[in-house]
Write a protein that holds these residues in place. Structure first.
Motif, PDB file in Angstrom:
ATOM      1  N   ALA A 113       0.847  -1.191   0.000  1.00 57.62           N
ATOM      2  CA  ALA A 113       0.000   0.000   0.000  1.00 57.62           C
ATOM      3  C   ALA A 113       0.886   1.245   0.000  1.00 57.62           C
ATOM      4  O   ALA A 113       1.972   1.242   0.589  1.00 57.62           O
ATOM      5  N   PHE A 114       0.404   2.289  -0.677  1.00 52.63           N
ATOM      6  CA  PHE A 114       1.165   3.528  -0.823  1.00 52.63           C
ATOM      7  C   PHE A 114       0.260   4.719  -0.550  1.00 52.63           C
ATOM      8  O   PHE A 114      -0.952   4.637  -0.709  1.00 52.63           O
ATOM      9  N   ALA A 115       0.858   5.835  -0.209  1.00 55.82           N
ATOM     10  CA  ALA A 115       0.097   7.031   0.141  1.00 55.82           C
ATOM     11  C   ALA A 115      -0.664   7.611  -1.050  1.00 55.82           C
ATOM     12  O   ALA A 115      -1.740   8.174  -0.878  1.00 55.82           O
ATOM     13  N   THR A 116      -0.121   7.475  -2.246  1.00 58.44           N
ATOM     14  CA  THR A 116      -0.773   8.059  -3.419  1.00 58.44           C
ATOM     15  C   THR A 116      -0.897   7.027  -4.542  1.00 58.44           C
ATOM     16  O   THR A 116      -0.164   6.035  -4.586  1.00 58.44           O
ATOM     17  N   HIS A 117      -1.810   7.320  -5.438  1.00 60.50           N
ATOM     18  CA  HIS A 117      -2.026   6.467  -6.606  1.00 60.50           C
ATOM     19  C   HIS A 117      -0.763   6.444  -7.476  1.00 60.50           C
ATOM     20  O   HIS A 117      -0.353   5.392  -7.962  1.00 60.50           O
ATOM     21  N   ASP A 118      -0.139   7.597  -7.662  1.00 60.19           N
ATOM     22  CA  ASP A 118       1.076   7.679  -8.478  1.00 60.19           C
ATOM     23  C   ASP A 118       2.209   6.819  -7.913  1.00 60.19           C
ATOM     24  O   ASP A 118       2.930   6.164  -8.666  1.00 60.19           O
ATOM     25  N   LEU A 119       2.370   6.814  -6.590  1.00 61.31           N
ATOM     26  CA  LEU A 119       3.404   5.978  -5.981  1.00 61.31           C
ATOM     27  C   LEU A 119       3.110   4.496  -6.190  1.00 61.31           C
ATOM     28  O   LEU A 119       4.017   3.712  -6.472  1.00 61.31           O
ATOM     29  N   ALA A 120       1.857   4.105  -6.070  1.00 57.27           N
ATOM     30  CA  ALA A 120       1.476   2.706  -6.275  1.00 57.27           C
ATOM     31  C   ALA A 120       1.761   2.285  -7.720  1.00 57.27           C
ATOM     32  O   ALA A 120       2.305   1.204  -7.968  1.00 57.27           O
TER      33      ALA A 120
END
Length: 87
Positions: free
Chosen positions: A63-70
């Motif tokens: 899991a990541f803080a933002t969609h872009d990071l994921a």
């Protein structure tokens, strides 16, 4: 032993036939594209909004803080990210 269908080159002597997909079990269907296909969808982690990467079988990978990071994490590890529709 089942042979995965992913990355199988097309055979010129055989037309594409997707009628076999209707007879696949849910588990076999989940294996199509595995392990390269992942889904990115919004989740809640410790009460905060996040975006999780899920394997084709639904297992949460990270899991990541933002969609872009994921998306970036999926692409860096040679996975093919798909977006699950949300509003």
């Amino acid at each position: 032993m089942n042979t995965p269908l992913r990355n199988t080159p097309a055979r010129p002597d055989r037309a594409a036939d997707f009628s076999d997909l209707r007879s696949l079990s849910p588990a076999a269907f989940a294996q199509l594209g595995s392990p390269d296909l992942v889904y990115v969808k919004p989740v809640e982690v410790n009460g905060k909004s996040a975006f999780a990467i899920h394997a084709a079988d639904g297992t949460e990978v990270a899991a990541f803080a933002t969609h872009d990071l994921a998306l970036a994490a999926a692409l860096q590890t040679d996975m093919e990210p798909m977006r699950v529709h949300w509003e």
